[in-house]
Design an enzyme around this catalytic site. Structure first.
Site, PDB file in Angstrom:
ATOM      1  N   SER A 126     -32.185 -25.799  -5.801  1.00 30.09           N
ATOM      2  CA  SER A 126     -33.036 -26.956  -4.909  1.00 30.09           C
ATOM      3  C   SER A 126     -33.782 -26.889  -2.743  1.00 30.09           C
ATOM      4  O   SER A 126     -33.607 -26.052  -2.525  1.00 30.09           O
ATOM      5  CB  SER A 126     -31.215 -27.549  -4.244  1.00 30.09           C
ATOM      6  OG  SER A 126     -31.054 -28.453  -2.760  1.00 30.09           O
ATOM      7  N   HIS A 138     -34.263 -29.319  -8.786  1.00 32.11           N
ATOM      8  CA  HIS A 138     -33.239 -30.235  -8.295  1.00 32.11           C
ATOM      9  C   HIS A 138     -33.724 -30.889  -6.503  1.00 32.11           C
ATOM     10  O   HIS A 138     -34.098 -30.018  -5.068  1.00 32.11           O
ATOM     11  CB  HIS A 138     -32.050 -29.487  -7.371  1.00 32.11           C
ATOM     12  CG  HIS A 138     -30.614 -29.480  -7.268  1.00 32.11           C
ATOM     13  ND1 HIS A 138     -30.070 -30.832  -8.897  1.00 32.11           N
ATOM     14  CD2 HIS A 138     -30.060 -30.201  -6.205  1.00 32.11           C
ATOM     15  CE1 HIS A 138     -29.090 -31.428  -7.907  1.00 32.11           C
ATOM     16  NE2 HIS A 138     -28.595 -31.229  -6.562  1.00 32.11           N
ATOM     17  N   HIS A 147     -30.312 -35.653  -7.492  1.00 35.63           N
ATOM     18  CA  HIS A 147     -29.352 -36.034  -7.285  1.00 35.63           C
ATOM     19  C   HIS A 147     -28.948 -37.253  -6.109  1.00 35.63           C
ATOM     20  O   HIS A 147     -29.384 -37.006  -4.469  1.00 35.63           O
ATOM     21  CB  HIS A 147     -28.412 -34.331  -6.958  1.00 35.63           C
ATOM     22  CG  HIS A 147     -27.541 -34.357  -6.610  1.00 35.63           C
ATOM     23  ND1 HIS A 147     -26.708 -33.373  -5.697  1.00 35.63           N
ATOM     24  CD2 HIS A 147     -26.508 -35.109  -6.534  1.00 35.63           C
ATOM     25  CE1 HIS A 147     -25.526 -34.282  -5.405  1.00 35.63           C
ATOM     26  NE2 HIS A 147     -24.744 -34.996  -5.380  1.00 35.63           N
ATOM     27  N   MET A 207     -19.261 -30.744  -8.763  1.00 35.90           N
ATOM     28  CA  MET A 207     -19.715 -30.143  -7.292  1.00 35.90           C
ATOM     29  C   MET A 207     -19.271 -29.185  -7.212  1.00 35.90           C
ATOM     30  O   MET A 207     -17.158 -29.657  -7.019  1.00 35.90           O
ATOM     31  CB  MET A 207     -19.503 -31.477  -6.161  1.00 35.90           C
ATOM     32  CG  MET A 207     -20.537 -32.670  -5.651  1.00 35.90           C
ATOM     33  SD  MET A 207     -22.558 -31.988  -5.845  1.00 35.90           S
ATOM     34  CE  MET A 207     -22.129 -30.898  -4.126  1.00 35.90           C
ATOM     35  N   MET A 238     -29.855 -37.624   0.376  1.00 38.64           N
ATOM     36  CA  MET A 238     -28.692 -37.992   0.650  1.00 38.64           C
ATOM     37  C   MET A 238     -29.142 -38.916   2.214  1.00 38.64           C
ATOM     38  O   MET A 238     -30.627 -39.975   2.304  1.00 38.64           O
ATOM     39  CB  MET A 238     -28.412 -36.860   1.908  1.00 38.64           C
ATOM     40  CG  MET A 238     -27.710 -35.554   1.080  1.00 38.64           C
ATOM     41  SD  MET A 238     -27.119 -34.199   2.442  1.00 38.64           S
ATOM     42  CE  MET A 238     -27.602 -32.931   0.873  1.00 38.64           C
ATOM     43  N   MET A 276     -27.297 -38.699  -3.514  1.00 38.30           N
ATOM     44  CA  MET A 276     -26.220 -39.378  -2.881  1.00 38.30           C
ATOM     45  C   MET A 276     -26.108 -40.015  -1.337  1.00 38.30           C
ATOM     46  O   MET A 276     -25.948 -39.618  -1.011  1.00 38.30           O
ATOM     47  CB  MET A 276     -25.491 -37.448  -1.885  1.00 38.30           C
ATOM     48  CG  MET A 276     -25.645 -36.035  -2.566  1.00 38.30           C
ATOM     49  SD  MET A 276     -25.795 -34.637  -2.600  1.00 38.30           S
ATOM     50  CE  MET A 276     -27.180 -34.457  -2.789  1.00 38.30           C
ATOM     51  N   ASP A 300     -31.928 -33.226  -3.917  1.00 34.50           N
ATOM     52  CA  ASP A 300     -30.806 -33.538  -3.325  1.00 34.50           C
ATOM     53  C   ASP A 300     -31.575 -35.291  -2.113  1.00 34.50           C
ATOM     54  O   ASP A 300     -31.532 -34.856  -1.061  1.00 34.50           O
ATOM     55  CB  ASP A 300     -30.040 -32.630  -1.923  1.00 34.50           C
ATOM     56  CG  ASP A 300     -29.397 -31.838  -3.045  1.00 34.50           C
ATOM     57  OD1 ASP A 300     -29.140 -32.297  -3.914  1.00 34.50           O
ATOM     58  OD2 ASP A 300     -29.409 -30.437  -2.622  1.00 34.50           O
ATOM     59  N   ASP A 323     -23.495 -27.543  -8.684  1.00 34.11           N
ATOM     60  CA  ASP A 323     -23.913 -27.873  -7.090  1.00 34.11           C
ATOM     61  C   ASP A 323     -23.188 -27.508  -6.353  1.00 34.11           C
ATOM     62  O   ASP A 323     -22.209 -27.762  -5.929  1.00 34.11           O
ATOM     63  CB  ASP A 323     -24.441 -28.656  -7.042  1.00 34.11           C
ATOM     64  CG  ASP A 323     -25.658 -29.028  -5.950  1.00 34.11           C
ATOM     65  OD1 ASP A 323     -25.884 -28.637  -5.431  1.00 34.11           O
ATOM     66  OD2 ASP A 323     -25.588 -30.398  -6.284  1.00 34.11           O
TER      67      ASP A 323
HETATM   68  C1  DX5 Z   1     -25.228 -30.070  -1.381  1.00 31.39           C
HETATM   69  C2  DX5 Z   1     -26.302 -30.188  -2.495  1.00 31.39           C
HETATM   70  C3  DX5 Z   1     -26.793 -28.962  -3.151  1.00 31.39           C
HETATM   71  C4  DX5 Z   1     -27.204 -27.497  -1.954  1.00 31.39           C
HETATM   72  C5  DX5 Z   1     -27.354 -26.708  -2.620  1.00 31.39           C
HETATM   73  O1  DX5 Z   1     -24.899 -31.169  -0.743  1.00 31.39           O
HETATM   74  O2  DX5 Z   1     -26.440 -31.147  -3.555  1.00 31.39           O
HETATM   75  O3  DX5 Z   1     -27.669 -29.320  -3.616  1.00 31.39           O
HETATM   76  O4  DX5 Z   1     -28.662 -27.954  -2.429  1.00 31.39           O
HETATM   77  O5  DX5 Z   1     -27.583 -25.493  -1.521  1.00 31.39           O
HETATM   78  P1  DX5 Z   1     -26.677 -23.809  -1.339  1.00 31.39           P
HETATM   79  O6  DX5 Z   1     -27.043 -23.938  -3.049  1.00 31.39           O
HETATM   80  O7  DX5 Z   1     -27.659 -23.300  -0.567  1.00 31.39           O
HETATM   81  O8  DX5 Z   1     -25.032 -24.087  -2.040  1.00 31.39           O
HETATM   82 ZN    ZN Z   2     -27.102 -31.196  -5.161  1.00 30.32          ZN
END
Ligand code: DX5
Ligand code: ZN
Length: 221
Positions: free
Chosen positions: A9, A34, A67, A138, A38, A69, A36, A177
């Site tokens: 990620s 990956h 992903h 998650m 947000m 969010m 993320d 994740d």
């Molecule tokens: C959290 C994200 C993850 C995050 C995971 O909301 O969806 O993808 O990057 O990070 P680690 O592997 O450090 O928990």
């Molecule tokens: Zn993620």
């Protein structure tokens, strides 16, 4: 199913040199990245959008695993399709119409993922399974990297794998994740996960090849 992927990620990468950061994990053998996204509403953090996806698309051929969010993901799906995503995952909690959102992704020719938070059950699975290629469970509350895996989510992975097989969709990938590292990866693998998102467990280490190799080794032990 014997597919296993480590999906670094980029949330934990250094954005000042993102191309170099992604190249380091591609060179380490990863073919999923990956991303993320947000929005500051669905989760209390703001990260990146379609511009970052299209910039990575121009430079890398690997699978771009996006992903979302974000609230009302339907409104942004076309932009991420256009940007060159390969997999788009939406959160069940972020829309009144997860079925329609999954259909939108698939009708654009992409693989569709459904994500569920730690507090969300699997009740909708039989009704949404026909529209999905991936289920993202998650293992932390979304919003930030570097959190600790919530133990109760492991039995949810096992239950999801059982239900998917019973529903005739054993081919659906289960992605986990949050809090995935050398200590936790094996238990979620044994529970039935295939795609292991790892942010801090990869990017917090200067030797990315070693970090990925350690995860792969922990998976195989
Ligand atoms: C959290 C994200 C993850 C995050 C995971 O909301 O969806 O993808 O990057 O990070 P680690 O592997 O450090 O928990
Ligand atoms: Zn993620």
């Amino acid at each position: 199913m014997n597919v296993t992927k480590i999906a670094p990620s980029i949330l934990s990468a250094d954005f000042g040199c993102l191309e170099k950061e992604v190249a380091s994990v591609v060179d380490a053998g990863c073919d999923w990245i990956h991303i993320d996204v947000m929005d500051g509403h669905f989760v209390p953090n703001i990260t990146m959008g379609p511009l970052v996806v299209s910039a990575l698309r121009r430079r890398f051929r690997c699978t771009l695993d996006v992903h979302l969010m974000i609230e009302k993901p339907e409104s942004m799906i076309p932009s991420f399709v256009e940007a060159g995503a390969d997999v788009i995952t939406i959160h069940q909690e972020a829309t009144h119409h997860p079925h329609r959102a999954l259909q939108m992704i698939r009708s654009s020719g992409l693989r569709a993922g459904l994500a569920i938070n730690p507090g969300t059950g699997l009740d909708s699975l039989p009704y949404l399974v026909g529209e999905m290629d991936l289920l993202l469970i998650m293992t932390v509350n979304p919003g930030f990297g570097g959190q600790t895996l919530i133990p109760a989510t492991v039995s949810k992975v096992a239950s999801a794998r059982r239900q998917l097989v019973e529903l005739g969709r054993g081919d659906v990938l289960i992605e986990v994740d949050g809090g995935i590292n050398e200590e936790t990866i094996r238990e979620v693998y044994e529970a039935g996960a295939n795609v292991f998102v790892a942010g801090s467990a990869v990017f917090d280490h200067s030797d990315r090849t070693d970090a990925v190799a350690r995860l792969t080794k922990a998976l195989a032990m």
